[in-house]
Each structure stands twice: as C-alpha cells, then as structure tokens.
Design a protein around this motif. Structure first.
Motif, PDB file in Angstrom:
ATOM      1  N   ASP A  29      12.276   2.740   5.639  1.00  0.00           N
ATOM      2  CA  ASP A  29      11.817   1.784   6.638  1.00  0.00           C
ATOM      3  C   ASP A  29      12.854   1.723   7.752  1.00  0.00           C
ATOM      4  OD1 ASP A  29       9.876  -0.461   7.301  1.00  0.00           O
ATOM      5  OD2 ASP A  29      11.776  -1.538   7.373  1.00  0.00           O
ATOM      6  N   GLN A 110       5.212   2.373   5.172  1.00  0.00           N
ATOM      7  CA  GLN A 110       4.049   1.518   5.425  1.00  0.00           C
ATOM      8  C   GLN A 110       3.865   1.427   6.934  1.00  0.00           C
ATOM      9  OE1 GLN A 110       1.373   0.082   4.549  1.00  0.00           O
ATOM     10  NE2 GLN A 110       1.123  -1.395   6.201  1.00  0.00           N
ATOM     11  N   LYS A 140      -0.544   2.614   4.112  1.00  0.00           N
ATOM     12  CA  LYS A 140      -1.694   2.173   4.920  1.00  0.00           C
ATOM     13  C   LYS A 140      -2.818   3.200   4.858  1.00  0.00           C
ATOM     14  CE  LYS A 140      -3.036   0.897   9.627  1.00  0.00           C
ATOM     15  NZ  LYS A 140      -2.561   0.393  10.936  1.00  0.00           N
ATOM     16  N   THR A 156       1.343  -4.778   6.686  1.00  0.00           N
ATOM     17  CA  THR A 156       2.150  -5.142   5.518  1.00  0.00           C
ATOM     18  C   THR A 156       1.730  -6.509   4.996  1.00  0.00           C
ATOM     19  OG1 THR A 156       4.022  -3.896   6.424  1.00  0.00           O
ATOM     20  CG2 THR A 156       4.502  -5.437   4.655  1.00  0.00           C
ATOM     21  N   ASP A 178      12.716  -4.541   3.100  1.00  0.00           N
ATOM     22  CA  ASP A 178      11.325  -4.147   3.317  1.00  0.00           C
ATOM     23  C   ASP A 178      10.949  -2.929   2.481  1.00  0.00           C
ATOM     24  OD1 ASP A 178      10.672  -6.204   4.995  1.00  0.00           O
ATOM     25  OD2 ASP A 178      10.945  -5.069   6.847  1.00  0.00           O
ATOM     26  N   ILE A 182       7.666  -2.469   0.196  1.00  0.00           N
ATOM     27  CA  ILE A 182       6.811  -1.279   0.253  1.00  0.00           C
ATOM     28  C   ILE A 182       6.683  -0.651  -1.134  1.00  0.00           C
ATOM     29  CG2 ILE A 182       6.572   1.052   1.210  1.00  0.00           C
ATOM     30  CD1 ILE A 182       8.074  -0.006   3.699  1.00  0.00           C
ATOM     31  N   GLU A 230       3.468  -5.997  11.123  1.00  0.00           N
ATOM     32  CA  GLU A 230       3.701  -7.227  10.374  1.00  0.00           C
ATOM     33  C   GLU A 230       3.375  -8.470  11.201  1.00  0.00           C
ATOM     34  OE1 GLU A 230       7.235  -5.441   7.626  1.00  0.00           O
ATOM     35  OE2 GLU A 230       7.759  -6.283   9.551  1.00  0.00           O
TER      36      GLU A 230
END
Length: 230
Positions: A29, A110, A140, A156, A178, A182, A230
C-alpha cells in the motif's frame, strides 16, 4: 498485465495467477500527498507477506521524501508531516528497499490498479527507474469478478462493511496498517474463491470495474484526503 481506463470504468487483461490458495503473497500500500495519481507524490511505502491460514511476521515500511508539500488535511489523516519529509529517503532509495523486500512475489493491493500502480509508474519514469514486473492482484477486481450483482464502487470502506471487519484502533491511512486491513479483505475474498472452486484468477478484458471519482473541486483548489478508494 494491461490496464485500460475508460471515463468511469477500467478493464484488466494479460494477467493470470494460478494456485491462489497455496502461495505466499506480498500485500502493499502507498500513501501520497493527495488523491490524484497523475499529480501527487508518494509519501510512504508499506508491505507485508501474507499466506492464507498462516501468521507471517515480515513487513516493510518507509517514508518517501515528497516532491511537493503535504496539505494540512492530508497530514492530519495520514500522520505524515512536512517535517517528516526532511529526513525521509528519496523515492529511488525507498523504492529500491521496497524491491528488495517484495522480490518475485505476487503482489496484492486494494484499488491499486487505479492509484498505487499509476502513481508508482509515474514516479519510476520521473526517476529513470524500471517499474517492477511482478504480477499484481487487486482485491477490488477480484471481488467485482465474483459479485456482478453489486453496482457500488468497491472501495476499502465498502469491503470493510461488506465483510463486517472491525477496524477500531487501526491507524487507517498508514501504509503498513492499511496492508493489515487489505490482508483481512484478501482472506475473505480468497475464501469466496475457494467456496466457488476457483483456483486461479484470470483477467477478463470484458469485465469492467467502476473507477473511483476524483471530485471536480480537486482540479480547481487544493483539497485534503486520503487514498481515493477510501
């Protein structure tokens, strides 16, 4: 892998990942100075190894010296300040350390097809560095493939609510934290694939994912915000 962007959707082609349930992945991320990958600067890398059903203690996190100031709203959201940037590694230094961590593993993100990969590619081009060639799975896209009945943008926050994940106490918008979120989403997605007897992910250029929407005001005035999913 080839990602084709349309005004409101995108498709993925030329990607096949077999043996979904048996391999060790690297979840990653990024954080940045804002939500538009075509304009903003990376401020943080986060990554962690993941294998279904196992607890792996191997992670990576690094700040990245941004090429533009971090807006106050983004600094409050991510906890990354302009003062942090003074001693932060350059993009080239942080990216090299990231490459040494991910080695040849299949990556997981994500909404990274829309944000993380484009912003990374732009930074690599700006710094004269080669973009990694690891296969990349996006939760996703994986979720969209098996849930054609759902019309929402698969953010998310949507997936956290869909899988009823408790994220209390987690420092959202910290890249490594994060990654942990995920990982939990990815585990649920893998469980659904296993229940459907799907052992591989094959990109289908006919399947469209809904893109996140960058607010029009973003292009006319500085605004704060985290990653666009997000």
């Amino acid at each position: 892998m080839k990602i084709t962007f349309m005004p409101d959707t995108y498709t993925v082609a030329e990607l096949k990942v077999p043996d979904l349930h048996d391999r060790t992945y690297c979840i990653f991320d990024l954080e940045g100075t804002g939500i538009n990958p075509a304009e903003e600067s990376v401020t943080q890398f986060g990554a962690m190894y993941y294998k279904k059903g196992e607890s792996l203690d191997s992670s990576f996190i690094s700040l990245v010296r941004a090429s533009k100031p971090i807006p106050e709203a983004v600094a409050k959201l991510t906890g990354i300040s302009n003062e942090d940037m003074i001693q932060a590694p350059s993009f080239a230094e942080a990216y090299q350390a990231f490459l040494e961590f991910i080695v040849d593993k299949v990556l997981v993100t994500q909404a990274g097809y829309e944000y993380d990969l484009p912003i990374l590619k732009r930074h690599c081009d700006m710094n004269g560095l080669p973009m990694f060639t690891n296969p990349v799975l996006d939760t996703k896209a994986m979720f969209t493939y098996i849930h054609p009945e759902i019309s929402e943008v698969i953010s998310t926050d949507f997936l956290i609510q869909y899988y009823d994940l408790n994220t209390d106490g987690i420092h959202r918008h910290n890249a490594l934290a994060d990654c942990g979120v995920i990982a939990r989403i990815f585990e649920h997605v893998l469980n659904e694939y296993q229940a459907l007897a799907l052992e591989h992910f094959t990109a289908d250029r006919e399947r469209e994912m809904k893109r996140f929407v960058i607010p029009a005001m973003y292009f006319t005035a500085p605004i704060g915000g985290g990653k666009p999913d997000e």
